[in-house]
Design a protein around this motif. Structure first.
Motif, PDB file in Angstrom:
ATOM      1  N   THR A  96       0.835  -1.208   0.000  1.00 24.08           N
ATOM      2  CA  THR A  96       0.000   0.000   0.000  1.00 24.08           C
ATOM      3  C   THR A  96       0.866   1.254   0.000  1.00 24.08           C
ATOM      4  OG1 THR A  96      -1.785  -1.121   1.162  1.00 24.08           O
ATOM      5  CG2 THR A  96      -1.767   1.276   1.313  1.00 24.08           C
ATOM      6  N   THR A  97       0.563   2.149  -0.916  1.00 27.66           N
ATOM      7  CA  THR A  97       1.247   3.443  -0.970  1.00 27.66           C
ATOM      8  C   THR A  97       0.606   4.384   0.047  1.00 27.66           C
ATOM      9  OG1 THR A  97       2.056   3.303  -3.227  1.00 27.66           O
ATOM     10  CG2 THR A  97       1.474   5.503  -2.463  1.00 27.66           C
ATOM     11  N   LEU A  98       1.430   5.131   0.762  1.00 27.03           N
ATOM     12  CA  LEU A  98       0.911   6.091   1.739  1.00 27.03           C
ATOM     13  C   LEU A  98       1.242   7.506   1.293  1.00 27.03           C
ATOM     14  CD1 LEU A  98       2.001   4.292   5.049  1.00 27.03           C
ATOM     15  CD2 LEU A  98      -0.183   4.108   3.840  1.00 27.03           C
ATOM     16  N   ILE A  99       0.199   8.324   1.232  1.00 26.85           N
ATOM     17  CA  ILE A  99       0.388   9.751   0.957  1.00 26.85           C
ATOM     18  C   ILE A  99       0.255  10.437   2.313  1.00 26.85           C
ATOM     19  CG2 ILE A  99      -0.572  11.770  -0.227  1.00 26.85           C
ATOM     20  CD1 ILE A  99      -1.831   9.710  -2.191  1.00 26.85           C
ATOM     21  N   VAL A 100       1.331  11.014   2.769  1.00 25.49           N
ATOM     22  CA  VAL A 100       1.355  11.511   4.145  1.00 25.49           C
ATOM     23  C   VAL A 100       1.481  13.038   4.165  1.00 25.49           C
ATOM     24  CG1 VAL A 100       2.500  11.321   6.382  1.00 25.49           C
ATOM     25  CG2 VAL A 100       2.409   9.341   4.869  1.00 25.49           C
ATOM     26  N   ASP A 101       0.474  13.648   4.775  1.00 24.72           N
ATOM     27  CA  ASP A 101       0.416  15.106   4.903  1.00 24.72           C
ATOM     28  C   ASP A 101       1.189  15.477   6.180  1.00 24.72           C
ATOM     29  OD1 ASP A 101      -0.412  17.737   5.324  1.00 24.72           O
ATOM     30  OD2 ASP A 101      -2.504  17.346   4.816  1.00 24.72           O
ATOM     31  N   ARG A 102       2.389  15.971   6.029  1.00 21.47           N
ATOM     32  CA  ARG A 102       3.343  16.327   7.104  1.00 21.47           C
ATOM     33  C   ARG A 102       3.992  15.103   7.728  1.00 21.47           C
ATOM     34  NH1 ARG A 102       3.559  21.447   7.854  1.00 21.47           N
ATOM     35  NH2 ARG A 102       1.749  22.802   7.736  1.00 21.47           N
ATOM     36  N   TYR A 103       5.286  15.287   8.070  1.00 21.19           N
ATOM     37  CA  TYR A 103       6.053  14.178   8.662  1.00 21.19           C
ATOM     38  C   TYR A 103       7.192  14.784   9.474  1.00 21.19           C
ATOM     39  CZ  TYR A 103       7.987   9.349   8.496  1.00 21.19           C
ATOM     40  OH  TYR A 103       8.461   8.090   8.785  1.00 21.19           O
ATOM     41  N   SER A 104       8.273  14.061   9.588  1.00 19.33           N
ATOM     42  CA  SER A 104       9.381  14.510  10.451  1.00 19.33           C
ATOM     43  C   SER A 104       9.934  15.877  10.079  1.00 19.33           C
ATOM     44  CB  SER A 104      10.514  13.498  10.375  1.00 19.33           C
ATOM     45  OG  SER A 104      10.041  12.247  10.791  1.00 19.33           O
ATOM     46  N   TYR A 105       9.835  16.233   8.805  1.00 19.31           N
ATOM     47  CA  TYR A 105      10.374  17.536   8.361  1.00 19.31           C
ATOM     48  C   TYR A 105       9.598  18.676   9.014  1.00 19.31           C
ATOM     49  CZ  TYR A 105      12.268  14.214   5.122  1.00 19.31           C
ATOM     50  OH  TYR A 105      12.887  13.110   4.608  1.00 19.31           O
ATOM     51  N   SER A 106       8.274  18.508   9.127  1.00 21.20           N
ATOM     52  CA  SER A 106       7.479  19.506   9.856  1.00 21.20           C
ATOM     53  C   SER A 106       7.961  19.581  11.287  1.00 21.20           C
ATOM     54  CB  SER A 106       5.993  19.125   9.884  1.00 21.20           C
ATOM     55  OG  SER A 106       5.382  19.337   8.649  1.00 21.20           O
ATOM     56  N   GLY A 107       8.231  18.394  11.851  1.00 20.50           N
ATOM     57  CA  GLY A 107       8.673  18.346  13.242  1.00 20.50           C
ATOM     58  C   GLY A 107       9.898  19.211  13.452  1.00 20.50           C
ATOM     59  N   VAL A 108      10.908  18.990  12.616  1.00 19.10           N
ATOM     60  CA  VAL A 108      12.162  19.730  12.791  1.00 19.10           C
ATOM     61  C   VAL A 108      11.967  21.206  12.412  1.00 19.10           C
ATOM     62  CG1 VAL A 108      14.596  19.862  12.155  1.00 19.10           C
ATOM     63  CG2 VAL A 108      13.464  17.629  12.298  1.00 19.10           C
ATOM     64  N   ALA A 109      11.263  21.454  11.311  1.00 17.07           N
ATOM     65  CA  ALA A 109      11.119  22.843  10.842  1.00 17.07           C
ATOM     66  C   ALA A 109      10.348  23.702  11.847  1.00 17.07           C
ATOM     67  CB  ALA A 109      10.431  22.868   9.481  1.00 17.07           C
ATOM     68  N   PHE A 110       9.221  23.187  12.349  1.00 17.83           N
ATOM     69  CA  PHE A 110       8.398  23.996  13.252  1.00 17.83           C
ATOM     70  C   PHE A 110       9.057  24.150  14.631  1.00 17.83           C
ATOM     71  CE2 PHE A 110       4.352  25.154  11.256  1.00 17.83           C
ATOM     72  CZ  PHE A 110       4.482  24.482  10.051  1.00 17.83           C
ATOM     73  N   SER A 111       9.611  23.044  15.140  1.00 15.26           N
ATOM     74  CA  SER A 111      10.175  23.150  16.492  1.00 15.26           C
ATOM     75  C   SER A 111      11.484  23.927  16.494  1.00 15.26           C
ATOM     76  CB  SER A 111      10.354  21.760  17.104  1.00 15.26           C
ATOM     77  OG  SER A 111       9.081  21.235  17.413  1.00 15.26           O
ATOM     78  N   SER A 112      12.309  23.779  15.458  1.00 14.80           N
ATOM     79  CA  SER A 112      13.558  24.558  15.443  1.00 14.80           C
ATOM     80  C   SER A 112      13.240  26.036  15.225  1.00 14.80           C
ATOM     81  CB  SER A 112      14.553  24.032  14.412  1.00 14.80           C
ATOM     82  OG  SER A 112      14.047  24.214  13.119  1.00 14.80           O
ATOM     83  N   ALA A 113      12.131  26.319  14.514  1.00 13.99           N
ATOM     84  CA  ALA A 113      11.727  27.729  14.335  1.00 13.99           C
ATOM     85  C   ALA A 113      11.337  28.359  15.682  1.00 13.99           C
ATOM     86  CB  ALA A 113      10.559  27.815  13.354  1.00 13.99           C
ATOM     87  N   LYS A 114      10.966  27.516  16.638  1.00 20.78           N
ATOM     88  CA  LYS A 114      10.649  28.040  17.978  1.00 20.78           C
ATOM     89  C   LYS A 114      11.901  28.231  18.816  1.00 20.78           C
ATOM     90  CE  LYS A 114       6.753  25.987  19.818  1.00 20.78           C
ATOM     91  NZ  LYS A 114       6.029  24.765  20.274  1.00 20.78           N
ATOM     92  N   GLY A 115      13.031  27.778  18.268  1.00 21.64           N
ATOM     93  CA  GLY A 115      14.297  27.962  18.988  1.00 21.64           C
ATOM     94  C   GLY A 115      14.868  26.676  19.560  1.00 21.64           C
ATOM     95  N   LEU A 116      14.207  25.535  19.338  1.00 15.09           N
ATOM     96  CA  LEU A 116      14.774  24.280  19.837  1.00 15.09           C
ATOM     97  C   LEU A 116      15.969  23.886  18.968  1.00 15.09           C
ATOM     98  CD1 LEU A 116      11.762  21.985  20.819  1.00 15.09           C
ATOM     99  CD2 LEU A 116      12.778  23.907  22.015  1.00 15.09           C
ATOM    100  N   ASP A 117      16.875  23.140  19.565  1.00 11.69           N
ATOM    101  CA  ASP A 117      18.093  22.752  18.855  1.00 11.69           C
ATOM    102  C   ASP A 117      17.756  21.848  17.659  1.00 11.69           C
ATOM    103  OD1 ASP A 117      21.157  22.509  18.985  1.00 11.69           O
ATOM    104  OD2 ASP A 117      20.466  20.428  18.815  1.00 11.69           O
ATOM    105  N   PHE A 118      18.274  22.227  16.507  1.00 14.10           N
ATOM    106  CA  PHE A 118      17.999  21.517  15.253  1.00 14.10           C
ATOM    107  C   PHE A 118      18.387  20.033  15.361  1.00 14.10           C
ATOM    108  CE2 PHE A 118      18.489  20.809  10.666  1.00 14.10           C
ATOM    109  CZ  PHE A 118      17.437  21.552  10.153  1.00 14.10           C
ATOM    110  N   GLY A 119      19.595  19.785  15.864  1.00 12.04           N
ATOM    111  CA  GLY A 119      20.111  18.413  15.977  1.00 12.04           C
ATOM    112  C   GLY A 119      19.279  17.574  16.941  1.00 12.04           C
TER     113      GLY A 119
END
Ligand code: DGP
Length: 216
Positions: A96-119
């Motif tokens: 089954t193919t999965l089309i996924v709206d948001r994933y880990s990239y959102s996690g890193v992009a949104f949380s690092s934009a709040k000032g959390l450490d990217f790594g």
């Protein structure tokens, strides 16, 4: 006759990413209908998955109904992806193919934009399945802010979305396809269809699954 079948034949993991109001959700459902119309086994997923216990805590936070420390909410977002990992793997291996709206990239992009450490943000996602394609719907933050429905949830603020866009740029890798989300909706759809179909075919022929953060 040569067969295209391979024991590694599987569904594709296709992720849509972008700023809030970039059009991901409508494009995900259009892509779902397209692939279903071609008789592919396909499902549409989204993160956060607000149906789980963890997802409900996230949903309440996003609606400004609860307050949580930045690290704590990030851990919940990440846990929400981890709690779906084994189901994700079995769906993909089952074809089954999965089309996924948001994933880990959102996690890193949104949380690092709040000032959390990217790594630190990235490390929590290590070992989740790597997408076969990341379709990034590229839109200037100012344009996204003009779209209907903007401003309802916690992160939908122009200044913050500008920071998110910068973090997304750092995350780009070989699996990313950048699509101009300011084009008419049908043009965006046409581009997504082509990329998704290529990706589905490649995975059907047998492409090993890999894990974040490897480059495909
Ligand atoms: P949506 O359901 O697509 O509107 O996404 C919900 C919001 O949550 C959106 O503003 C992006 C944000 N988001 C998604 N994943 C994460 C995450 O892992 N960490 C943080 N901080 N925000 C996230």
């Amino acid at each position: 006759m040569e067969s295209n079948y391979d024991s590694n034949s599987r569904g594709a993991l296709i992720v849509l990413e972008g700023l809030d109001c970039c059009g991901k959700t409508s494009q995900s459902s259009r892509l779902l209908s397209f692939l279903e119309g071609l008789r592919h086994s396909v499902e549409s997923w989204r993160f956060p998955d607000r149906n789980t216990g963890v997802g409900q805590m996230i949903s309440s936070y996003l609606a400004n109904k609860s307050q949580l420390d930045d690290h704590t909410i990030h851990l919940l977002f990440s846990a929400n992806r981890w709690e779906k990992r084994s189901l994700m793997e079995s769906k993909l291996r089952g074809g089954t193919t999965l089309i996924v709206d948001r994933y880990s990239y959102s996690g890193v992009a949104f949380s690092s934009a709040k000032g959390l450490d990217f790594g630190w943000c990235k490390a929590l996602e290590m070992g989740l399945l790597a997408p076969d394609a990341v379709l990034y719907l590229d839109i200037p933050p100012e344009k996204a802010a003009e779209r209907g429905g903007y401003g309802g949830e916690r992160y939908e603020q122009l200044e913050f979305q500008r920071k998110v866009a910068k973090s997304y740029q750092i995350l780009r890798d070989a699996s990313w396809k950048i699509i101009d989300a300011c084009l008419p909706i049908e043009d965006v759809e046409t581009q997504l269809r082509k990329i998704a179909l290529d990706c589905v075919m490649t995975c059907q022929k047998g492409k090993p699954l890999s894990q974040l953060w490897s480059v495909n």
